[in-house]
Design a protein around this motif. Structure first.
Motif, PDB file in Angstrom:
ATOM      1  N   LEU A  95      42.162  36.425  43.653  1.00 10.61           N
ATOM      2  CA  LEU A  95      41.264  36.621  44.798  1.00 10.61           C
ATOM      3  C   LEU A  95      41.176  35.351  45.639  1.00 10.61           C
ATOM      4  N   ALA A  96      41.111  34.210  44.983  1.00 12.58           N
ATOM      5  CA  ALA A  96      41.079  32.945  45.718  1.00 12.58           C
ATOM      6  C   ALA A  96      42.357  32.763  46.520  1.00 12.58           C
ATOM      7  N   ALA A  97      43.492  33.168  45.950  1.00 12.66           N
ATOM      8  CA  ALA A  97      44.765  33.039  46.650  1.00 12.66           C
ATOM      9  C   ALA A  97      44.822  33.925  47.888  1.00 12.66           C
ATOM     10  N   ARG A  98      44.022  34.977  47.913  1.00 11.19           N
ATOM     11  CA  ARG A  98      43.930  35.846  49.095  1.00 11.19           C
ATOM     12  C   ARG A  98      42.984  35.277  50.150  1.00 11.19           C
ATOM     13  N   GLY A  99      42.379  34.144  49.859  1.00 11.68           N
ATOM     14  CA  GLY A  99      41.571  33.467  50.867  1.00 11.68           C
ATOM     15  C   GLY A  99      40.075  33.672  50.768  1.00 11.68           C
ATOM     16  N   PHE A 100      39.597  34.286  49.703  1.00 11.99           N
ATOM     17  CA  PHE A 100      38.148  34.476  49.563  1.00 11.99           C
ATOM     18  C   PHE A 100      37.508  33.165  49.121  1.00 11.99           C
ATOM     19  N   PRO A 101      36.561  32.638  49.900  1.00 14.88           N
ATOM     20  CA  PRO A 101      35.974  31.337  49.561  1.00 14.88           C
ATOM     21  C   PRO A 101      34.971  31.404  48.424  1.00 14.88           C
ATOM     22  N   ALA A 102      34.406  32.585  48.184  1.00 15.93           N
ATOM     23  CA  ALA A 102      33.401  32.753  47.139  1.00 15.93           C
ATOM     24  C   ALA A 102      33.739  33.989  46.320  1.00 15.93           C
ATOM     25  N   ILE A 103      33.448  33.895  45.033  1.00 11.04           N
ATOM     26  CA  ILE A 103      33.771  34.975  44.100  1.00 11.04           C
ATOM     27  C   ILE A 103      32.590  35.164  43.162  1.00 11.04           C
ATOM     28  N   GLY A 104      32.291  36.419  42.840  1.00 10.35           N
ATOM     29  CA  GLY A 104      31.244  36.711  41.881  1.00 10.35           C
ATOM     30  C   GLY A 104      31.835  37.202  40.578  1.00 10.35           C
ATOM     31  N   THR A 105      31.002  37.301  39.567  1.00 10.62           N
ATOM     32  CA  THR A 105      31.400  37.980  38.339  1.00 10.62           C
ATOM     33  C   THR A 105      30.687  39.325  38.298  1.00 10.62           C
TER      34      THR A 105
ATOM     35  N   SER B 215      42.101  37.170  37.591  1.00  9.67           N
ATOM     36  CA  SER B 215      41.578  37.942  38.724  1.00  9.67           C
ATOM     37  C   SER B 215      40.892  37.019  39.732  1.00  9.67           C
ATOM     38  N   ALA B 216      40.172  36.005  39.253  1.00  8.91           N
ATOM     39  CA  ALA B 216      39.529  35.059  40.167  1.00  8.91           C
ATOM     40  C   ALA B 216      40.573  34.264  40.943  1.00  8.91           C
ATOM     41  N   ALA B 217      41.623  33.811  40.254  1.00  9.36           N
ATOM     42  CA  ALA B 217      42.669  33.035  40.924  1.00  9.36           C
ATOM     43  C   ALA B 217      43.391  33.877  41.964  1.00  9.36           C
TER      44      ALA B 217
END
Length: 261
Positions: free
Chosen positions: A35-45, A31-33
């Motif tokens: 979201l990152a592939a969609r261009g989000f520079p930061a991700i939370g848990t 799920s993190a990967a």
């Protein structure tokens, strides 16, 4: 990118007037990967997903090790990672600080610490201990006055001011959706304000206009993913073709193969 550079970049995302940080929350590497592939520079848990995945209760301090394990999986990823740490998994500020230092060592640049509507001063002591142990870690201090309390405005502001003085870099008030009260806090608190997105509350553009610095999605994506799985199996059982977005087997395998740990 060094940890210090990542922390500076993460903090800067909270200081863009009119352009709040939209923080989606992941629950595993895939799920993190994605979201990152969609261009989000930061991700939370999200603590709910960590707890549910381990078969443990959320918000009860039971998921220290699963939270740290997920942080170590996601920490090296190509994004800035903030971890939902409930109340720090201890009432002892030094134990909370030790946990925060472990997160920092794993590549985490931000931490959420919630007061659970307990006494404010012990929570402030946790914040101060974390900032002493990991000075560059972005501490997002959460108060639950609207989440599980009665939404008292004066108590909310009192708590947030105390947390800010203890060293919090940002403040978080989940459950607050009233535009007037949001705007009042933005003007009064003196730190970046984080609001939890609610489908029943103001949309992202309105929150930006109110001066909100960060908009978190919390457990929403995880719960939507569970809902999509139930909808899909119901459609199949009824003889219908499931709708919605379905990443291919190859896409998911490709993201897993790119894991750096």
């Amino acid at each position: 990118m060094t940890a210090e550079t990542g922390a500076t970049s993460f903090a800067a995302l909270h200081h863009r007037p009119g352009d709040p940080l939209l923080l989606p929350n992941a629950w595993d590497h895939a799920s993190a990967a994605a979201l990152a592939a969609r261009g989000f520079p930061a991700i939370g848990t999200t603590s709910l997903a960590v707890a549910a995945g381990a078969g443990l209760p959320d918000g009860r301090g039971a998921t220290r090790e699963p939270t740290l394990r997920l942080a170590r999986i996601l920490g090296p990823g190509p994004y800035l990672l903030s971890v939902d740490a409930e109340g720090g998994f201890s009432d002892d500020p030094e134990e909370v600080a030790t946990f925060a230092a472990e997160l920092w060592a794993a590549g985490v640049v931000g931490i959420n610490l919630e007061d659970g509507l307990g006494a404010a001063r012990p929570h402030a002591a946790k914040i101060a201990a974390v900032k002493a142990a990991a000075p560059d870690l972005f501490v997002n201090a959460r108060t639950d006055t609207y989440w599980s309390g009665d939404g008292d405005e004066r108590d909310t502001l009192r708590r947030l001011e105390l947390y800010r003085k203890a060293g919090a870099d940002g403040v978080f008030v989940p459950g607050l959706t009233d535009p007037r009260r949001i705007e009042t806090l933005v003007r009064s608190v003196g730190a970046p304000l984080n609001i939890l997105y609610s489908p029943a509350g103001p949309p992202l553009r309105r929150l930006a206009d109110l001066g909100v610095a960060r908009v978190s999605l919390g457990s929403l994506l995880y719960r939507r993913a569970l809902g999509a799985a139930l909808d899909a199996v119901s459609d199949i059982a009824a003889g219908r073709t499931p709708g919605g977005t379905t990443p291919s087997y190859e896409e998911v395998c490709g993201r897993t193969a790119n894991r750096t740990t």
